[in-house]
Scaffold this active site. Structure first.
Site, PDB file in Angstrom:
ATOM      1  N   ASP A  81       0.820  -1.203   0.000  1.00 43.65           N
ATOM      2  CA  ASP A  81       0.000   0.000   0.000  1.00 43.65           C
ATOM      3  C   ASP A  81       0.859   1.260   0.000  1.00 43.65           C
ATOM      4  O   ASP A  81       1.736   1.431   0.848  1.00 43.65           O
ATOM      5  CB  ASP A  81      -0.895  -0.035   1.253  1.00 43.65           C
ATOM      6  CG  ASP A  81      -1.939   1.046   1.269  1.00 43.65           C
ATOM      7  OD1 ASP A  81      -2.376   1.472   0.183  1.00 43.65           O
ATOM      8  OD2 ASP A  81      -2.347   1.452   2.378  1.00 43.65           O
ATOM      9  N   HIS A  82       0.634   2.149  -0.948  1.00 38.53           N
ATOM     10  CA  HIS A  82       1.337   3.434  -1.037  1.00 38.53           C
ATOM     11  C   HIS A  82       2.854   3.279  -1.132  1.00 38.53           C
ATOM     12  O   HIS A  82       3.612   3.886  -0.366  1.00 38.53           O
ATOM     13  CB  HIS A  82       0.978   4.337   0.145  1.00 38.53           C
ATOM     14  CG  HIS A  82      -0.412   4.906   0.067  1.00 38.53           C
ATOM     15  ND1 HIS A  82      -0.754   5.929  -0.787  1.00 38.53           N
ATOM     16  CD2 HIS A  82      -1.549   4.557   0.714  1.00 38.53           C
ATOM     17  CE1 HIS A  82      -2.043   6.198  -0.649  1.00 38.53           C
ATOM     18  NE2 HIS A  82      -2.545   5.372   0.254  1.00 38.53           N
ATOM     19  N   ASP A 103       2.632   5.085  -5.568  1.00 32.73           N
ATOM     20  CA  ASP A 103       1.923   6.346  -5.340  1.00 32.73           C
ATOM     21  C   ASP A 103       2.779   7.519  -5.802  1.00 32.73           C
ATOM     22  O   ASP A 103       3.609   8.034  -5.062  1.00 32.73           O
ATOM     23  CB  ASP A 103       1.572   6.483  -3.861  1.00 32.73           C
ATOM     24  CG  ASP A 103       0.763   7.739  -3.572  1.00 32.73           C
ATOM     25  OD1 ASP A 103       0.506   8.507  -4.520  1.00 32.73           O
ATOM     26  OD2 ASP A 103       0.389   7.938  -2.400  1.00 32.73           O
ATOM     27  N   GLU A 133      -1.965   5.913  -8.870  1.00 29.10           N
ATOM     28  CA  GLU A 133      -2.861   6.918  -8.278  1.00 29.10           C
ATOM     29  C   GLU A 133      -2.748   8.222  -9.039  1.00 29.10           C
ATOM     30  O   GLU A 133      -1.658   8.681  -9.374  1.00 29.10           O
ATOM     31  CB  GLU A 133      -2.546   7.146  -6.796  1.00 29.10           C
ATOM     32  CG  GLU A 133      -3.506   8.128  -6.144  1.00 29.10           C
ATOM     33  CD  GLU A 133      -3.410   8.179  -4.624  1.00 29.10           C
ATOM     34  OE1 GLU A 133      -3.839   9.193  -4.043  1.00 29.10           O
ATOM     35  OE2 GLU A 133      -2.903   7.219  -4.020  1.00 29.10           O
ATOM     36  N   HIS A 209      -9.249   5.202  -1.825  1.00 29.74           N
ATOM     37  CA  HIS A 209      -8.467   5.272  -0.590  1.00 29.74           C
ATOM     38  C   HIS A 209      -9.202   6.160   0.407  1.00 29.74           C
ATOM     39  O   HIS A 209     -10.066   6.950   0.044  1.00 29.74           O
ATOM     40  CB  HIS A 209      -7.074   5.835  -0.870  1.00 29.74           C
ATOM     41  CG  HIS A 209      -6.159   4.866  -1.531  1.00 29.74           C
ATOM     42  ND1 HIS A 209      -5.128   4.246  -0.872  1.00 29.74           N
ATOM     43  CD2 HIS A 209      -6.133   4.376  -2.803  1.00 29.74           C
ATOM     44  CE1 HIS A 209      -4.498   3.430  -1.712  1.00 29.74           C
ATOM     45  NE2 HIS A 209      -5.093   3.500  -2.885  1.00 29.74           N
ATOM     46  N   ASN A 231     -10.137   0.850   0.472  1.00 28.54           N
ATOM     47  CA  ASN A 231      -9.155   0.688   1.548  1.00 28.54           C
ATOM     48  C   ASN A 231      -9.758   1.087   2.891  1.00 28.54           C
ATOM     49  O   ASN A 231     -10.297   2.192   3.028  1.00 28.54           O
ATOM     50  CB  ASN A 231      -7.925   1.553   1.270  1.00 28.54           C
ATOM     51  CG  ASN A 231      -7.081   1.028   0.132  1.00 28.54           C
ATOM     52  OD1 ASN A 231      -7.588   0.442  -0.820  1.00 28.54           O
ATOM     53  ND2 ASN A 231      -5.786   1.237   0.226  1.00 28.54           N
TER      54      ASN A 231
END
Length: 287
Positions: A81-82, A103, A133, A209, A231
């Site tokens: 994630d990210h 990201d 993103e 998100h 998320n």
């Protein structure tokens, strides 16, 4: 059941108009809770782990996470994630993640495209799916995942260009959400008309998100209009640790097997409500 990529998980969700929950876990107890509730609800699951979370857990936990996910009776993807940069993404791929997010949302458009395309080239070579993103997610406080002070909404025409030039499997968009728990003076409001316009413009599953602490009606509508991954981090963690504070009021308790089970139950109750809201309950049978 073998682990699946994020792309394979979300392709089914897109075809059947529901969203797969991506639950961020910060310890092994939380991992067990999200796996258990996903099996009880027969929901597909994305186990999301943020770089900060793996820094806290340590990379040595990953073989155990992978083994637990493989033993699940529902389809599971393990998602980075990210991700902040290319080197971090390579580490995640080597660590066993089946889905990665890069990201580049705070970068200028051309730099975001270049970075994301480079990640896609590397990840696709080994069967790992990629989430990019475009636009910025807001932030609510200093404890939440990083975000922008002012939300930059995703422009549909830019989304088309971004998907075409990067080859991403899924796209995280900005339609008004923020990371974390909203303070009383900041009310969330999703631009659902913008979501519908983006959904009509691109042919990849969309990701939301900052799904915690938003109105159920708006989140439910988003899940039915092209958002196929949502998320959830803060909501389940708040439930877990609020229960832990309550349990620890008994100063005689010291063993985790007395403290953690009610915390897992509290997390599971919130996660179950999200699974139902996203339309994911019972959808494991579609895989």
């Amino acid at each position: 059941m073998p682990l699946v990529s994020g792309a394979d998980l979300l392709a089914v969700a897109a075809k059947n108009d529901f969203a797969v929950p991506a639950f961020n876990i910060s310890d092994y107890s939380m991992l067990n809770a999200v796996l258990a509730i996903s099996e009880e609800k027969q929901s597909p699951l994305i186990i999301a782990i943020h770089p900060n979370e793996i820094a806290n857990l340590g990379w040595d936990v990953m073989p155990a996470v992978i083994q637990a996910a493989r033993k699940a009776s529902v389809p599971v993807a393990i998602h980075w994630d990210h991700g902040a940069d290319y080197e971090q993404i390579l580490q995640a791929i080597q660590g066993g993640f089946t889905s990665v997010m890069i990201d580049g949302s705070m970068l200028p458009f051309e730099e975001n495209v270049a970075l994301t395309a480079r990640v896609v080239e590397a990840a696709h070579a080994v069967g790992v799916s990629v989430e990019g993103e475009l636009g910025t997610i807001g932030k609510t406080d200093g404890y939440a995942e990083d975000g922008a002070d002012t939300i930059i909404y995703t422009v549909p025409t830019d989304a088309v260009t971004f998907v075409e030039r990067t080859g991403v499997d899924t796209l995280a968009i900005a339609i008004g959400t923020r990371h974390g728990i909203y303070p009383s003076d900041l009310q969330p409001e999703l631009k659902l008309d913008l979501l519908r316009e983006i959904n009509a413009s691109v042919d990849v599953p969309l990701v939301l998100h900052g799904g915690s602490n938003n109105p159920d009606a708006e989140i439910g509508e988003a899940a039915a209009n092209g958002v196929n991954k949502i998320n959830i981090s803060s909501d389940i963690k708040v439930a877990y640790y609020e229960k832990e504070r309550e349990v620890l009021a008994d100063l005689n308790l010291r063993e985790p097997d007395s403290i953690q089970p009610p915390c897992r139950d509290a997390l599971k109750a919130v996660a179950a409500q999200k699974i139902d809201l996203f339309g994911a309950a019972g959808k494991a049978e579609l895989y």
